[in-house]
Design a protein around this motif. Structure first.
Motif, PDB file in Angstrom:
ATOM      1  N   SER A 192      79.689   2.957  73.283  1.00  0.00           N
ATOM      2  CA  SER A 192      79.531   2.467  71.659  1.00  0.00           C
ATOM      3  C   SER A 192      78.221   3.338  71.177  1.00  0.00           C
ATOM      4  O   SER A 192      77.952   2.858  70.229  1.00  0.00           O
ATOM      5  CB  SER A 192      78.989   0.904  71.854  1.00  0.00           C
ATOM      6  OG  SER A 192      77.970   0.725  72.499  1.00  0.00           O
ATOM      7  N   ASN A 193      77.708   4.383  72.000  1.00  0.00           N
ATOM      8  CA  ASN A 193      76.671   5.106  71.324  1.00  0.00           C
ATOM      9  C   ASN A 193      75.419   4.209  71.053  1.00  0.00           C
ATOM     10  O   ASN A 193      74.681   4.338  69.906  1.00  0.00           O
ATOM     11  CB  ASN A 193      76.847   5.785  70.031  1.00  0.00           C
ATOM     12  CG  ASN A 193      77.977   6.995  70.406  1.00  0.00           C
ATOM     13  OD1 ASN A 193      77.948   7.685  71.301  1.00  0.00           O
ATOM     14  ND2 ASN A 193      78.983   6.890  69.389  1.00  0.00           N
ATOM     15  N   GLY A 194      75.307   3.071  71.901  1.00  0.00           N
ATOM     16  CA  GLY A 194      74.195   2.084  71.982  1.00  0.00           C
ATOM     17  C   GLY A 194      74.131   1.190  70.795  1.00  0.00           C
ATOM     18  O   GLY A 194      73.296   0.383  70.584  1.00  0.00           O
ATOM     19  N   LYS A 195      75.329   1.036  69.900  1.00  0.00           N
ATOM     20  CA  LYS A 195      75.496   0.218  68.839  1.00  0.00           C
ATOM     21  C   LYS A 195      75.923  -1.260  69.317  1.00  0.00           C
ATOM     22  O   LYS A 195      75.816  -2.137  68.446  1.00  0.00           O
ATOM     23  CB  LYS A 195      76.422   0.693  68.077  1.00  0.00           C
ATOM     24  CG  LYS A 195      76.064   1.977  67.180  1.00  0.00           C
ATOM     25  CD  LYS A 195      77.184   2.456  66.374  1.00  0.00           C
ATOM     26  CE  LYS A 195      76.596   4.011  65.634  1.00  0.00           C
ATOM     27  NZ  LYS A 195      77.471   4.131  64.645  1.00  0.00           N
ATOM     28  N   ALA A 196      76.876  -1.272  70.533  1.00  0.00           N
ATOM     29  CA  ALA A 196      77.143  -2.790  70.917  1.00  0.00           C
ATOM     30  C   ALA A 196      75.934  -3.484  71.416  1.00  0.00           C
ATOM     31  O   ALA A 196      74.859  -2.957  72.035  1.00  0.00           O
ATOM     32  CB  ALA A 196      78.035  -2.406  71.843  1.00  0.00           C
ATOM     33  N   GLU A 197      75.829  -4.838  71.186  1.00  0.00           N
ATOM     34  CA  GLU A 197      74.916  -5.634  71.418  1.00  0.00           C
ATOM     35  C   GLU A 197      75.640  -6.696  72.602  1.00  0.00           C
ATOM     36  O   GLU A 197      76.610  -6.986  72.475  1.00  0.00           O
ATOM     37  CB  GLU A 197      74.632  -6.741  70.254  1.00  0.00           C
ATOM     38  CG  GLU A 197      73.951  -5.644  69.370  1.00  0.00           C
ATOM     39  CD  GLU A 197      73.559  -6.918  67.956  1.00  0.00           C
ATOM     40  OE1 GLU A 197      73.377  -8.149  68.324  1.00  0.00           O
ATOM     41  OE2 GLU A 197      73.311  -6.366  66.724  1.00  0.00           O
ATOM     42  N   MET A 198      74.671  -6.814  73.610  1.00  0.00           N
ATOM     43  CA  MET A 198      75.340  -7.709  74.828  1.00  0.00           C
ATOM     44  C   MET A 198      74.221  -8.612  75.317  1.00  0.00           C
ATOM     45  O   MET A 198      73.039  -8.500  75.066  1.00  0.00           O
ATOM     46  CB  MET A 198      75.189  -6.735  75.936  1.00  0.00           C
ATOM     47  CG  MET A 198      76.461  -5.683  75.851  1.00  0.00           C
ATOM     48  SD  MET A 198      76.876  -4.551  77.464  1.00  0.00           S
ATOM     49  CE  MET A 198      75.356  -3.251  76.470  1.00  0.00           C
ATOM     50  N   GLU A 199      74.625  -9.803  75.610  1.00  0.00           N
ATOM     51  CA  GLU A 199      73.988 -10.870  75.937  1.00  0.00           C
ATOM     52  C   GLU A 199      74.488 -11.587  77.104  1.00  0.00           C
ATOM     53  O   GLU A 199      75.747 -11.726  77.439  1.00  0.00           O
ATOM     54  CB  GLU A 199      74.158 -11.980  75.057  1.00  0.00           C
ATOM     55  CG  GLU A 199      73.113 -13.207  75.238  1.00  0.00           C
ATOM     56  CD  GLU A 199      73.430 -14.266  74.204  1.00  0.00           C
ATOM     57  OE1 GLU A 199      72.778 -15.201  74.368  1.00  0.00           O
ATOM     58  OE2 GLU A 199      73.861 -14.123  73.075  1.00  0.00           O
ATOM     59  N   LYS A 200      73.726 -11.482  78.207  1.00  0.00           N
ATOM     60  CA  LYS A 200      74.278 -12.093  79.579  1.00  0.00           C
ATOM     61  C   LYS A 200      74.139 -13.569  79.492  1.00  0.00           C
ATOM     62  O   LYS A 200      73.143 -14.175  79.225  1.00  0.00           O
ATOM     63  CB  LYS A 200      73.326 -11.626  80.813  1.00  0.00           C
ATOM     64  CG  LYS A 200      73.640 -11.816  82.236  1.00  0.00           C
ATOM     65  CD  LYS A 200      72.446 -11.404  83.208  1.00  0.00           C
ATOM     66  CE  LYS A 200      73.148 -11.751  84.518  1.00  0.00           C
ATOM     67  NZ  LYS A 200      72.124 -10.814  85.417  1.00  0.00           N
ATOM     68  N   GLY A 201      75.312 -14.204  79.891  1.00  0.00           N
ATOM     69  CA  GLY A 201      75.452 -15.522  79.903  1.00  0.00           C
ATOM     70  C   GLY A 201      75.395 -16.170  81.308  1.00  0.00           C
ATOM     71  O   GLY A 201      74.644 -15.726  82.175  1.00  0.00           O
ATOM     72  N   ALA A 202      76.204 -17.326  81.446  1.00  0.00           N
ATOM     73  CA  ALA A 202      75.952 -17.941  82.701  1.00  0.00           C
ATOM     74  C   ALA A 202      76.472 -17.148  83.916  1.00  0.00           C
ATOM     75  O   ALA A 202      77.609 -16.715  83.922  1.00  0.00           O
ATOM     76  CB  ALA A 202      76.715 -19.450  82.693  1.00  0.00           C
ATOM     77  N   GLU A 203      75.954 -17.494  85.177  1.00  0.00           N
ATOM     78  CA  GLU A 203      76.540 -17.037  86.200  1.00  0.00           C
ATOM     79  C   GLU A 203      77.525 -18.103  86.578  1.00  0.00           C
ATOM     80  O   GLU A 203      77.520 -19.278  86.516  1.00  0.00           O
ATOM     81  CB  GLU A 203      75.341 -16.986  87.384  1.00  0.00           C
ATOM     82  CG  GLU A 203      74.153 -15.904  87.119  1.00  0.00           C
ATOM     83  CD  GLU A 203      73.142 -15.882  88.272  1.00  0.00           C
ATOM     84  OE1 GLU A 203      73.163 -16.892  88.901  1.00  0.00           O
ATOM     85  OE2 GLU A 203      72.455 -15.028  88.204  1.00  0.00           O
ATOM     86  N   CYS A 204      78.274 -17.438  87.449  1.00  0.00           N
ATOM     87  CA  CYS A 204      79.628 -18.155  88.068  1.00  0.00           C
ATOM     88  C   CYS A 204      80.356 -17.504  89.226  1.00  0.00           C
ATOM     89  O   CYS A 204      79.904 -16.472  89.268  1.00  0.00           O
ATOM     90  CB  CYS A 204      80.504 -18.732  86.692  1.00  0.00           C
ATOM     91  SG  CYS A 204      81.291 -17.064  85.968  1.00  0.00           S
ATOM     92  N   PHE A 205      81.338 -18.244  89.702  1.00  0.00           N
ATOM     93  CA  PHE A 205      82.330 -17.534  90.487  1.00  0.00           C
ATOM     94  C   PHE A 205      83.614 -17.566  89.833  1.00  0.00           C
ATOM     95  O   PHE A 205      83.822 -18.644  89.105  1.00  0.00           O
ATOM     96  CB  PHE A 205      82.370 -18.449  91.896  1.00  0.00           C
ATOM     97  CG  PHE A 205      81.213 -18.004  92.907  1.00  0.00           C
ATOM     98  CD1 PHE A 205      81.491 -16.900  93.834  1.00  0.00           C
ATOM     99  CD2 PHE A 205      80.044 -18.826  92.910  1.00  0.00           C
ATOM    100  CE1 PHE A 205      80.576 -16.615  94.573  1.00  0.00           C
ATOM    101  CE2 PHE A 205      79.245 -18.467  94.163  1.00  0.00           C
ATOM    102  CZ  PHE A 205      79.473 -17.288  94.815  1.00  0.00           C
ATOM    103  N   PHE A 206      84.304 -16.676  89.997  1.00  0.00           N
ATOM    104  CA  PHE A 206      85.816 -16.621  89.475  1.00  0.00           C
ATOM    105  C   PHE A 206      86.738 -16.086  90.393  1.00  0.00           C
ATOM    106  O   PHE A 206      86.393 -15.068  91.319  1.00  0.00           O
ATOM    107  CB  PHE A 206      85.733 -16.062  88.120  1.00  0.00           C
ATOM    108  CG  PHE A 206      85.090 -14.779  88.160  1.00  0.00           C
ATOM    109  CD1 PHE A 206      85.654 -13.462  88.442  1.00  0.00           C
ATOM    110  CD2 PHE A 206      83.822 -14.428  87.708  1.00  0.00           C
ATOM    111  CE1 PHE A 206      85.282 -12.160  88.413  1.00  0.00           C
ATOM    112  CE2 PHE A 206      83.321 -13.144  87.792  1.00  0.00           C
ATOM    113  CZ  PHE A 206      83.950 -12.146  87.926  1.00  0.00           C
ATOM    114  N   ALA A 207      88.067 -16.247  90.151  1.00  0.00           N
ATOM    115  CA  ALA A 207      89.214 -16.129  90.906  1.00  0.00           C
ATOM    116  C   ALA A 207      90.398 -15.979  90.392  1.00  0.00           C
ATOM    117  O   ALA A 207      90.426 -16.786  89.587  1.00  0.00           O
ATOM    118  CB  ALA A 207      89.145 -16.616  92.220  1.00  0.00           C
ATOM    119  N   LYS A 208      91.493 -14.933  90.735  1.00  0.00           N
ATOM    120  CA  LYS A 208      92.758 -14.950  90.041  1.00  0.00           C
ATOM    121  C   LYS A 208      93.614 -15.978  91.073  1.00  0.00           C
ATOM    122  O   LYS A 208      93.586 -15.888  92.187  1.00  0.00           O
ATOM    123  CB  LYS A 208      93.237 -13.684  89.942  1.00  0.00           C
ATOM    124  CG  LYS A 208      94.422 -13.570  89.219  1.00  0.00           C
ATOM    125  CD  LYS A 208      94.573 -11.985  89.152  1.00  0.00           C
ATOM    126  CE  LYS A 208      93.888 -11.332  87.980  1.00  0.00           C
ATOM    127  NZ  LYS A 208      94.388 -10.068  87.517  1.00  0.00           N
TER     128      LYS A 208
END
Length: 216
Positions: A192-208
């Motif tokens: 994104s050439n540094g344009k994207a903003e990111m925010e880390k949310g809740a930790e979790c486990f996930f599975a398919k």
């Protein structure tokens, strides 16, 4: 913390017969020792007329608590073989109970070990197993011109998009495995050439499960 581990998502049942003795097996996913103990007592009441209700469970991920019981069978012929099936398949947070209705013929120690091993395998085979991955929810905000590149990165990584919001910008929420965090964030920044903003949310486990991603 382990980045991933194998467990049972949905328990199963099975049965084998050895010299007229019935071995009925039931498996359960469990998270605590209290939960495992309560289930064992419930199954004992369900099969109150059985000769034996033998069991084994493992609770915890990194340093699991393991317990097993022969419930009156000769020492080491029931609980231990059940536990060896669980650990042999590297399963965690699992309870396996094998109920025996005596058929009138003694099986001997070797026969009991083989029977309880086979019963435990039958129950686990009838269960729905999953690999739970540890990670977190990442919210990515981008303008419309950068959306295509970010979607490409997420697609290449096989990341699951949980939510998308379209306003004057686009926000997507994705599940990110913890072990890939730095690499994925770096790719999004570069893409994104540094344009994207990111925010880390809740930790979790996930599975398919059955082709769908489930968050725990």
């Amino acid at each position: 913390m382990l980045n991933s581990y194998q467990t049972i998502y949905r328990g199963g049942t099975g049965e084998i017969v050895e010299k007229k003795s019935r071995f009925i097996v039931t498996t359960f996913p469990v998270e605590t020792e209290d939960e495992a103990t309560a289930i064992i007592e419930k199954v004992k009441k369900q099969y109150w007329d059985a000769r034996h209700n033998c069991w084994a469970y493992t609770v915890g991920v990194e340093q699991p608590l393991v317990r097993c019981s022969d419930d009156g069978e000769p020492s080491g012929t029931a609980g231990k073989p059940i536990m060896e099936v669980i650990t042999g398949q590297e399963l965690k947070n699992v309870l396996v109970i094998v109920t025996r209705y005596f058929g009138g013929t003694l099986l001997g120690t070797g026969g009991l070990v083989r029977a309880y091993t086979a019963a435990a395998k039958a129950g686990i085979d009838a269960s729905v197993q999953v690999v739970k991955t540890f990670g977190y929810k990442l919210r990515v905000k981008t303008d419309y011109t950068g959306l295509g590149k970010i979607q490409y990165i997420l697609g290449q990584r096989g990341l699951t998009i949980l939510d998308s919001v379209y306003t004057d910008v686009v926000e997507v929420e994705v599940l990110v495995p913890a072990e890939d965090e730095e690499r994925i964030v770096a790719e999004i920044v570069e893409g994104s050439n540094g344009k994207a903003e990111m925010e880390k949310g809740a930790e979790c486990f996930f599975a398919k499960v059955d082709g769908e991603m489930v968050v725990f």
